[in-house]
Design a protein around this motif. Structure first.
Motif: not given
Length: 605
Positions: A117-123, A314-324
């Protein structure tokens, strides 16, 4: 050169003890973590209208009750995730909740869905921002993919500079967007109340021949795309200043209130002005044009809308690395996702997200409508699992006053589950790929975890009984001739062992004889073995030599192949030389019975 360029783009490295300064206050957190949810106002209403217009303009009045239903679901989700924040203050959102209550497998489904979803968020965000730009400047329509890719690169670099710096920059466009939408709602509402709107508005409540529950549910599920990003706050609690849970909960409530007012306002204006979806102009653009005309205010609204859609990524860039990071800590993703970069952010996760979202934009040609259904389903699967996990938590622990939150989570779970099913039934042609992506992602998680378990088992050492056993050492030095590089390597080898042998591979008898004579004349105190190669290969004769036992004093000896290598002063000089040492190392890495060492000799010219 490269380090200097990196400093200019990324900034100076930060000390580990500066991590506390990288925490967010509520004002900055709202900008960073709510940009995705708030930006969905730009396309949420439009997605409802796109479904309804298939029955004709007369059916567009259904957008109002559908928008009201979306608002009700938003309220449930905000209240539910507020409970999740206090129950799981370490963050992680749906992944942690599902894993804690349903086990690892269900947790991986939630975690995998969120990552996709975070990847799709950016796209989606960058594609939607491109749509806003091309609505104002149609001449750019054919360059939408390039524009979206430039946006992804920009937001990736911005996040590599650190979350606090990105938040400081993001605050202004996010709050400008909120101000612009409120200006649009107030301006449009004033003209509507004053009777200055003369658009042909579909009659509210009129029966529409052929309308079905199936189509209404499809429109409702499309409108729920406005709820994407709601979970980001509960995922990123560690990014907040203390008290982190309380600050996160207040930020979530603020986001819900702002989102609810803006989404409802846009839906009402779309109905009041008789707006119908247009493939070359967004609904927000049409409303702004109708309210203010194509003047300064219109272009201001379009500019900040495009900017917020761009920065929603940017929401995805804030959340994706933390989840990863959390998945990597549980050994389901590579260890590199746990490493903080120069600016104390999880740089590998940021770069990984930027690359994958770019691939997605290229694959879908920057078409937002093709991405949104898959994107929304990727959100509602974790929503459902998170609500279900909280239900189980209340039933299992039964804390004081648990019944009310349990009922709230039950309503939330049933609603989000229904939306998932609606998406699967009504938009299967758009979302079927998730049945390929998700199993592949979970399979990769399992394979990574299996590798780390095997590695831990194989490397485990009993410190009470297992001690290093002293062994002899045989050093083999492949040489290409007599040079300063070879001299340097032999000198180093002699400091480590007395059992050293140099190996030269000759391609002719004349070459073999000449090398033998020169070595005897030099006499470095190391025996030279000359091998004859009939097929101009260095690797095969060397491997055959290593396999022989004539020079092994004992089977227990360490065998080290010490490779001489000169290091050129300039990078392009490497292109002028054979990479024999590189290929030799690559082949030798496959040998379990051989240790490899490289002895560099740095050239000065």
């Amino acid at each position: 050169m490269i380090p200097g360029f990196k400093r200019v783009i990324i900034g100076r490295p930060m000390k580990s003890n500066e991590l506390g300064e990288e925490k967010l206050n509520k004002l900055k957190a709202l900008a960073v973590l709510s940009s995705d949810a708030l930006s969905s106002v730009a396309y949420g209403t439009e997605q409802i209208l796109l479904v309804l217009v298939t029955m004709g303009a007369v059916a567009l009045w259904y957008s109002l009750p559908i928008s009201l239903a979306v608002l009700g679901l938003l309220t449930i989700l905000i209240l539910s995730y507020r409970q999740t924040i206090f129950a799981y203050p370490a963050g992680g959102g749906a992944y942690i909740v599902a894993k804690d209550n349903f086990g690892t497998s269900i947790g991986l489904v939630a975690g995998g869905s969120l990552l996709v979803d975070y990847i799709l968020t950016v796209a989606v965000s960058t594609s939607a921002a491109t749509d806003a730009i091309t609505s104002a400047f149609p001449v750019l329509h054919d360059h939408r993919v390039l524009i979206a890719l430039l946006m992804i690169v920009s937001v990736t670099v911005l996040n590599l500079r650190g979350i606090t710096e990105s938040a400081t920059i993001l605050m202004y466009p996010v709050y400008l967007f909120v101000a612009a939408i409120f200006l649009l709602i107030i301006g449009g509402g004033f003209q509507w109340i004053a009777g200055n709107v003369h658009a042909q508005t579909p009659v509210y409540g009129v029966a529409v021949p052929g309308i079905t529950l199936f189509l209404l549910l499809r429109a409702f599920s499309s409108g729920c795309s406005a709820l994407t990003g709601v979970e980001a706050v509960s995922n990123a609690i560690p990014n907040f200043r203390n008290p982190a849970p309380r600050n996160a909960a207040l930020t979530l409530i603020m986001m819900g209130l702002i989102l609810g007012v803006m989404f409802t306002g846009i839906s009402l204006l779309a109905y009041a002005y008789g707006i119908a979806p247009n493939p070359k102009e967004t609904v927000v653009s049409q409303i702004a044009s109708a309210v203010f005309g194509r003047g300064v205010i219109y272009y201001f609204i379009q500019a900040v809308t495009a900017l917020i859609l761009f920065l929603a990524a940017n929401t995805a860039f804030a959340a994706f690395p933390l989840l990863a990071f959390m998945l990597a800590k549980d050994r389901f993703m590579p260890n590199m996702f746990m490493v903080r970069g120069d600016r104390l952010g999880f740089s590998n996760g940021i770069i990984f997200l930027g690359v994958l979202s770019s691939v997605l934009v290229i694959s879908f040609g920057g078409e937002t409508e093709n991405l949104i259904p898959l994107y929304a389903l990727g959100v509602f699967i974790p929503f459902t699992l998170s609500q279900g996990g909280m239900m189980k938590r209340w039933v299992t622990n039964k804390p004081a006053g648990w019944l009310t939150p349990f009922i709230l989570n039950t309503i939330g779970m049933l609603t989000t589950l229904t939306i998932c099913l609606i998406f699967l039934i009504t938009k299967f042609t758009h979302v079927w790929t998730i049945f390929i992506f998700l199993p592949i992602v979970i399979f990769i998680f399992r394979k990574i975890n299996g590798h780390y378990k095997d590695l831990a088992e194989e490397l485990r050492l009993d410190v009470t009984t297992e001690k290093p056993q002293p062994k002899g050492s045989v050093i083999v030095i492949p040489v290409a001739g007599i040079s300063q590089v070879v001299k340097n390597t032999i000198s180093y080898a002699q400091s480590l062992s007395d059992d050293i042998v140099a190996v030269y591979v000759a391609f002719s008898e004349e070459e073999k004889k000449k090398m033998g004579e020169k070595w005897e004349q030099w006499n470095p105190g190391v025996r030279l073995i000359i091998l004859r190669s009939h097929y101009r290969s260095i690797i095969k004769p060397l491997f055959k030599f290593i396999d022989t036992v004539e020079w092994k004093k004992a089977e227990t000896d360490h065998v080290t192949v010490m490779i001489p290598q000169f290091i050129t002063k300039r990078w392009w000089h490497n292109l002028l030389h054979n990479q024999t040492s590189f290929f030799l190392r690559a082949y030798l890495f496959a040998r379990q019975d051989v240790k490899i060492a490289t002895v560099p000799y740095r050239l000065k010219k």
